[in-house]
Write an enzyme that holds these catalytic residues in place. Structure first.
Site, PDB file in Angstrom:
ATOM      1  CE1 TYR A 105      -4.526  -2.148   4.592  1.00  0.00           C
ATOM      2  CE2 TYR A 105      -3.356  -0.066   4.364  1.00  0.00           C
ATOM      3  CZ  TYR A 105      -3.946  -1.180   3.786  1.00  0.00           C
ATOM      4  OH  TYR A 105      -3.942  -1.322   2.414  1.00  0.00           O
ATOM      5  CE  LYS A 107      -1.943  -4.173   3.017  1.00  0.00           C
ATOM      6  NZ  LYS A 107      -2.074  -5.335   2.127  1.00  0.00           N
ATOM      7  CB  SER A 158      -0.842  -0.024   1.283  1.00  0.00           C
ATOM      8  OG  SER A 158      -1.576   1.171   1.425  1.00  0.00           O
TER       9      SER A 158
HETATM   10  N1  NAP Z   1      -8.285   0.050  -2.458  1.00  0.00           N
HETATM   11  C1  NAP Z   1      -7.164   0.754  -2.305  1.00  0.00           C
HETATM   12  O1  NAP Z   1      -7.119   1.958  -2.584  1.00  0.00           O
HETATM   13  C2  NAP Z   1      -5.913   0.080  -1.801  1.00  0.00           C
HETATM   14  C3  NAP Z   1      -4.809   0.909  -1.568  1.00  0.00           C
HETATM   15  C4  NAP Z   1      -3.622   0.322  -1.130  1.00  0.00           C
HETATM   16  C5  NAP Z   1      -3.554  -1.046  -0.934  1.00  0.00           C
HETATM   17  N2  NAP Z   1      -4.654  -1.825  -1.156  1.00  0.00           N
HETATM   18  C6  NAP Z   1      -4.505  -3.277  -0.958  1.00  0.00           C
HETATM   19  O2  NAP Z   1      -5.083  -3.951  -2.064  1.00  0.00           O
HETATM   20  C7  NAP Z   1      -5.625  -5.207  -1.630  1.00  0.00           C
HETATM   21  C8  NAP Z   1      -7.089  -5.301  -2.016  1.00  0.00           C
HETATM   22  O3  NAP Z   1      -7.797  -4.265  -1.356  1.00  0.00           O
HETATM   23  P1  NAP Z   1      -9.306  -3.857  -1.704  1.00  0.00           P
HETATM   24  O4  NAP Z   1      -9.351  -2.389  -1.658  1.00  0.00           O
HETATM   25  O5  NAP Z   1      -9.771  -4.601  -2.897  1.00  0.00           O
HETATM   26  O6  NAP Z   1     -10.059  -4.410  -0.383  1.00  0.00           O
HETATM   27  P2  NAP Z   1     -11.578  -4.896  -0.194  1.00  0.00           P
HETATM   28  O7  NAP Z   1     -12.455  -4.226  -1.184  1.00  0.00           O
HETATM   29  O8  NAP Z   1     -11.862  -4.726   1.240  1.00  0.00           O
HETATM   30  O9  NAP Z   1     -11.508  -6.447  -0.569  1.00  0.00           O
HETATM   31  C9  NAP Z   1     -10.729  -7.304   0.223  1.00  0.00           C
HETATM   32  C10 NAP Z   1     -10.857  -8.727  -0.283  1.00  0.00           C
HETATM   33  O10 NAP Z   1     -10.099  -9.576   0.588  1.00  0.00           O
HETATM   34  C11 NAP Z   1     -10.931 -10.628   1.046  1.00  0.00           C
HETATM   35  N3  NAP Z   1     -10.518 -11.049   2.378  1.00  0.00           N
HETATM   36  C12 NAP Z   1     -10.456 -10.307   3.504  1.00  0.00           C
HETATM   37  N4  NAP Z   1     -10.064 -11.054   4.539  1.00  0.00           N
HETATM   38  C13 NAP Z   1      -9.870 -12.305   4.057  1.00  0.00           C
HETATM   39  C14 NAP Z   1      -9.485 -13.531   4.643  1.00  0.00           C
HETATM   40  N5  NAP Z   1      -9.210 -13.619   5.953  1.00  0.00           N
HETATM   41  N6  NAP Z   1      -9.384 -14.627   3.852  1.00  0.00           N
HETATM   42  C15 NAP Z   1      -9.662 -14.555   2.534  1.00  0.00           C
HETATM   43  N7  NAP Z   1     -10.051 -13.430   1.923  1.00  0.00           N
HETATM   44  C16 NAP Z   1     -10.153 -12.310   2.676  1.00  0.00           C
HETATM   45  C17 NAP Z   1     -12.348 -10.038   1.012  1.00  0.00           C
HETATM   46  O11 NAP Z   1     -13.337 -11.023   0.851  1.00  0.00           O
HETATM   47  P3  NAP Z   1     -14.183 -11.735   2.009  1.00  0.00           P
HETATM   48  O12 NAP Z   1     -14.697 -10.655   2.883  1.00  0.00           O
HETATM   49  O13 NAP Z   1     -15.203 -12.484   1.228  1.00  0.00           O
HETATM   50  O14 NAP Z   1     -13.210 -12.635   2.676  1.00  0.00           O
HETATM   51  C18 NAP Z   1     -12.287  -9.228  -0.276  1.00  0.00           C
HETATM   52  O15 NAP Z   1     -12.504 -10.058  -1.396  1.00  0.00           O
HETATM   53  C19 NAP Z   1      -5.382  -5.260  -0.119  1.00  0.00           C
HETATM   54  O16 NAP Z   1      -4.187  -5.952   0.138  1.00  0.00           O
HETATM   55  C20 NAP Z   1      -5.216  -3.798   0.254  1.00  0.00           C
HETATM   56  O17 NAP Z   1      -4.492  -3.635   1.452  1.00  0.00           O
HETATM   57  C21 NAP Z   1      -5.841  -1.291  -1.576  1.00  0.00           C
END
Ligand code: NAP
Length: 234
Positions: free
Chosen positions: A151, A155, A138
């Site tokens: 968080y 990261k 992140s």
């Molecule tokens: N969105 C951003 O702007 C952003 C920025 C920086 C980094 N990131 C990183 O990008 C990645 C994806 O983020 P996102 O924004 O797509 O998050 P999100 O919308 O909250 O989706 C998270 C996904 O992870 C799954 N998940 C959570 N806990 C889990 C577990 N214990 N076992 C299996 N699956 C699990 C959730 O599904 P279930 O609830 O069905 O398990 C969901 O499919 C993450 O690593 C996040 O830290 C995102």
């Protein structure tokens, strides 16, 4: 045409994981995905035929990851690309107001979950001396802000864990920490509130992130990378 790759993705039920799964499949690759939400997994199985494969797995539960890996590796062999995408963010709060339980949950999924997946899938990749591991980091793995300390801690840890892993892999493989950028997902809405809607949607992000991920190879081993923003370079 080049053979489609086998892509293992954690966290495919929503957000970036789901958008990547759909884009990889659209481009002719095979996606092996997991998430915890059973209804979403059933819907993905219905939407995308075999050999794509979706399973309800909590990455924080090592026994579930072990059983998933055993089944996947015996049916499909080692993945070409392993995307450790699943993660949680703490509800916005100063560190001293985060309960021990909430703190542990973030560590268990974001850090120990990634290690669980690596422990059970990477030996098969190492035996083939082939494949790329991308651990989702992140902007908050390289900088910090108030109210997201748990968080940020995970990261920053992912950056270090991934660079150490990169030093352990045989030549021919790569491990990279990836900052995906800022994308309008449930996670972003949790920390940014309504301001999240000013950022790209996951499917738009995936159109440039997926080709970028497909090009990663041994030359990238150990490099902290950032996904491209669509339109920035085209
Ligand atoms: N969105 C951003 O702007 C952003 C920025 C920086 C980094 N990131 C990183 O990008 C990645 C994806 O983020 P996102 O924004 O797509 O998050 P999100 O919308 O909250 O989706 C998270 C996904 O992870 C799954 N998940 C959570 N806990 C889990 C577990 N214990 N076992 C299996 N699956 C699990 C959730 O599904 P279930 O609830 O069905 O398990 C969901 O499919 C993450 O690593 C996040 O830290 C995102």
């Amino acid at each position: 045409m080049a053979r489609g790759k086998t892509i293992l993705i954690t966290g495919v039920t929503r957000g970036l994981g789901r958008a990547m799964a759909e884009e990889f499949i659209r481009l002719g690759h095979v996606v092996l995905g997991c998430g915890r939400s059973q209804p979403e997994i059933a819907q993905l199985q219905k939407q995308f035929a075999t050999p794509n494969d979706f399973a309800a797995v909590n990455v924080a539960a090592e026994d579930q990851v072990a059983a998933w890996a055993k089944r996947i590796l015996s049916s499909y062999g080692a993945p070409d690309l392993l995307l450790n995408n699943a993660a949680l963010i703490n509800r916005n709060a100063p560190l001293w107001e985060v309960s021990a339980r909430d703190f542990s949950e973030v560590i268990d999924v974001n850090l120990k979950g990634v290690a669980n997946v690596i422990r059970h899938f990477v030996p098969a990749m190492v035996r083939r001396r082939n494949g790329v591991i991308v651990n989702f980091s992140s902007g908050w793995g390289r900088s910090t802000d108030a109210e997201v300390a748990p968080y940020c801690a995970t990261k920053w840890a992912i950056e270090g864990l991934t660079q150490a892993l990169a030093q352990e892999l045989p030549s021919g493989m790569a491990a990279v920490p990836l900052n995906p950028g800022i994308i309008d997902t449930d996670m972003l809405r949790s920390s940014f509130g309504s301001a999240a809607s000013g950022y790209p949607a996951p499917d738009e992000w995936a159109k440039s992130a997926v080709p970028f991920l497909l090009k990663l190879g041994p030359a990238d081993n150990g490099k902290p990378l950032t996904a491209p923003v669509r339109g920035a370079n085209d």
